[in-house]
Write an enzyme that holds these catalytic residues in place. Sequence first.
Site, PDB file in Angstrom:
ATOM      1  N   TRP A  83       0.198  17.007  -3.567  1.00 20.01           N
ATOM      2  CA  TRP A  83       0.631  17.838  -4.697  1.00 20.01           C
ATOM      3  C   TRP A  83       2.101  17.612  -4.996  1.00 20.01           C
ATOM      4  O   TRP A  83       2.570  17.920  -6.086  1.00 20.01           O
ATOM      5  CB  TRP A  83       0.357  19.316  -4.427  1.00 20.01           C
ATOM      6  CG  TRP A  83       1.278  20.017  -3.456  1.00 20.01           C
ATOM      7  CD1 TRP A  83       1.695  19.559  -2.241  1.00 20.01           C
ATOM      8  CD2 TRP A  83       1.889  21.296  -3.625  1.00 20.01           C
ATOM      9  NE1 TRP A  83       2.518  20.480  -1.631  1.00 20.01           N
ATOM     10  CE2 TRP A  83       2.652  21.562  -2.453  1.00 20.01           C
ATOM     11  CE3 TRP A  83       1.867  22.264  -4.627  1.00 20.01           C
ATOM     12  CZ2 TRP A  83       3.380  22.738  -2.282  1.00 20.01           C
ATOM     13  CZ3 TRP A  83       2.593  23.438  -4.447  1.00 20.01           C
ATOM     14  CH2 TRP A  83       3.337  23.664  -3.289  1.00 20.01           C
ATOM     15  N   ASP A  84       2.816  17.046  -4.026  1.00 13.96           N
ATOM     16  CA  ASP A  84       4.234  16.751  -4.205  1.00 13.96           C
ATOM     17  C   ASP A  84       4.471  15.975  -5.500  1.00 13.96           C
ATOM     18  O   ASP A  84       5.436  16.213  -6.221  1.00 13.96           O
ATOM     19  CB  ASP A  84       4.752  15.916  -3.031  1.00 13.96           C
ATOM     20  CG  ASP A  84       4.505  16.576  -1.683  1.00 13.96           C
ATOM     21  OD1 ASP A  84       3.375  17.060  -1.460  1.00 13.96           O
ATOM     22  OD2 ASP A  84       5.414  16.562  -0.840  1.00 13.96           O
ATOM     23  N   GLU A  92       1.701  26.598   4.731  1.00 14.76           N
ATOM     24  CA  GLU A  92       0.705  26.098   5.680  1.00 14.76           C
ATOM     25  C   GLU A  92       0.774  26.754   7.059  1.00 14.76           C
ATOM     26  O   GLU A  92       0.071  26.340   7.970  1.00 14.76           O
ATOM     27  CB  GLU A  92       0.845  24.579   5.806  1.00 14.76           C
ATOM     28  CG  GLU A  92       0.499  23.853   4.523  1.00 14.76           C
ATOM     29  CD  GLU A  92       0.886  22.382   4.525  1.00 14.76           C
ATOM     30  OE1 GLU A  92       0.202  21.592   3.852  1.00 14.76           O
ATOM     31  OE2 GLU A  92       1.883  22.031   5.197  1.00 14.76           O
ATOM     32  N   LYS A 133       6.501  29.340   5.598  1.00 16.85           N
ATOM     33  CA  LYS A 133       7.012  27.978   5.795  1.00 16.85           C
ATOM     34  C   LYS A 133       7.875  27.520   4.635  1.00 16.85           C
ATOM     35  O   LYS A 133       8.915  26.883   4.820  1.00 16.85           O
ATOM     36  CB  LYS A 133       5.834  27.014   5.985  1.00 16.85           C
ATOM     37  CG  LYS A 133       6.241  25.548   6.100  1.00 16.85           C
ATOM     38  CD  LYS A 133       5.024  24.628   6.151  1.00 16.85           C
ATOM     39  CE  LYS A 133       5.455  23.161   6.188  1.00 16.85           C
ATOM     40  NZ  LYS A 133       4.289  22.243   6.177  1.00 16.85           N
ATOM     41  N   GLN A 134       7.423  27.818   3.407  1.00 15.61           N
ATOM     42  CA  GLN A 134       8.046  27.211   2.227  1.00 15.61           C
ATOM     43  C   GLN A 134       7.745  28.045   0.989  1.00 15.61           C
ATOM     44  O   GLN A 134       7.035  29.047   1.064  1.00 15.61           O
ATOM     45  CB  GLN A 134       7.506  25.800   2.037  1.00 15.61           C
ATOM     46  CG  GLN A 134       5.997  25.761   1.767  1.00 15.61           C
ATOM     47  CD  GLN A 134       5.446  24.349   1.696  1.00 15.61           C
ATOM     48  OE1 GLN A 134       5.489  23.601   2.648  1.00 15.61           O
ATOM     49  NE2 GLN A 134       4.929  23.992   0.532  1.00 15.61           N
TER      50      GLN A 134
END
Length: 694
Positions: free
Chosen positions: A295-296, A425, A493-494
């Site tokens: 997806w980056d 994640e 995480k992000q």
Amino acid sequence: MSGESDPYIFSTDALPSDLRFLPPLANGLLGWRVFNNIMHMGGVYNGEAGRCHRADVPCPLAVRVDIKEPAQHTYSLDTHTGVFTDTMSSASVTVSQSLYSHRYYSNLMVMEVLLVRQVTSEEPITVNMLSSYTPQSKDIVFQSGPDYKGGSHIQGKTTSAEIPGGSCPEVHLIWTPVPSSLTLLPEQSQARWGFILIVANSLDTAEACYDEGLNLMSTGNLRPSHEKAWKELWLQSQVEVVGSESLCKALIGCLFYLLSAFPSIHDTSSSFGGVSPGGLSNGGDGQDYWGHVFWDQDIWMYPGIALFYPKLARAVLEYRVGTIDGAKDNAQRQGYKGLKFPWESAVSGREVCPEDIYGQQEIHINGDVTLAFQHYLYLTGDISMFTEGRGSEVVFGVADYWVSRVTYKPEDQKYHLLGVMPPDEYYYNVNDSVYTNTVAKFSLQFAVELAALLQHPAPKEWQEVAENLKIPFNEESQYHPEYDGYIKGHPVKQADAVMLGYPLGLPMSLAVRKNDLEAYEPVTDPNGPAMTWGMFAIGWLELGEAEKAHVLLEKCFSNIQRPFQVWSESSDGSGAVNFLTGMGGFLQAVLFGYTGFRVQRECLAFSPLLPKDISELCVRGVDYLGCQMDWLLRKDEICIILREQASNATSYGLHVVLKGSGTKIPLIPGQPVTFSREPGYVCKTASPSPCWPF
């Protein structure tokens, strides 16, 4: 300008101690980290399914020059031209070794060596060419082929196909042999040598490209044609700031390395292999996510490129179209209809993630892919991408997947996505990820929109599921929990739920937007991936908090490894190298944060806001509906210049609408328009866009 004053030139007198941070040289097909004896070719993978990774290709240009006497080195990467040069200066000679991946001829890489005598002498000057090249690869069985027009030749195939029964990619290398030494003769004040390397997937292509390389050398057009191609690219995009040299240099580095991962704007081969988190120079076995596409590409790298380069944006979409058969197979294997794009993709579109759980549960990838298609249509008006370009198959196939993947619960009369992994994640097998459900809802709505535009019958289930898909919201705390059952304050995480505002654009009050940011910012892993803080920065800019946004954006600087502005995934230097995902997030924070650009169905909205340290932001080459615009943003005013329109530009003239007063300001090609800063604006066509007749 000198290297010290020109932000486009990254110079140093010492190479980084960690050689992973040497600059990568790439051109959308070939990628190489300078001086390394391994390179990669786009679309060439070895290994089946979860063992699939970029195949290591030996690099005959892995050469260091030794001048046999004390010398001062200057290493520079000129991002104007994409040329890396090692300049060695001694008492008797100056040696320049230049390396580049040709920006126009994508099968071609080049090394040039220039010797310039510094003192009058009748003695020859000899330098050694120290090569680390060996014609072996753990991924490709090479054998020597017959020389071609003086060029050495090896050829081979990968040892394992991506899918059972599939074909193994073929690789041919033809290159100018590099001697063990070069000599400047007594009568010469200077001399230049050129060495070319061709990497191709067939002998015919390799020989044709080698012929072209020889012709370029004989006519003196080898480097000029490369530099011309880079100049053409930079004329179409420029992002510079006044007030922060480090920010300016970081933006240039991000745009340079991202552009290096994309094909030439003149490429018509439709063979683009997508963009992986570490780019083409990385991604071997066990390294930098194996060179897979995530997806980056669609969420993090694509938007900043699409704003300037519709052709490169379309190349990303065409890559996804090329994986439709694999996506269909993935959905069927999971027991669902439509298309399920892989969490990790190579060539076929079948899932190549080494761990099954990600491919099974991180299904937000489907909505991420669709969002890129939606963004493209709104930005370009290019309907052909969705008809003969087969984009509608992607959008409709994803919609069918969502309808078959949801579970309906009569007790709340809502649809749910169960057993998923969100972008964060740290958590898996959760229900109703707020990001996943929102991106699914929007991709279903876009499928309905597109069907109406193309006069294609849309199943009623698309709208039904979109309207009734649960979007988790905590009424008491007035914020969006990351998933059903998320406990506020637990680590993440992000960037995840904070992406609801941007890029997803979920309608919410400013208070809720602030609550989301305040809920997740303190519990986000400080060592998480680099792109995260750019999303927080955009959120605070939406709330008018420019200084807070700037502080968060500055967190990214610890991921930028000097002197060549190469990003690491984590701030301690670990993780993926040449981390294009982080660069894409950082670039978006400026392009969609400080400018406030939002690509919407019927307009390009903008609401600029600069922090106190930045006095000026210049964004040149924004391409909206075929019209290119240059923007100069200052603290209290905005200047827009509409460039002369291309022949394919919309005939529906552009104008700016000031939201507060409703004043309309026409944009006339070549005539600057300057106006005072207000809270918001939209850039619209003078008549309804030809894309949206209803």
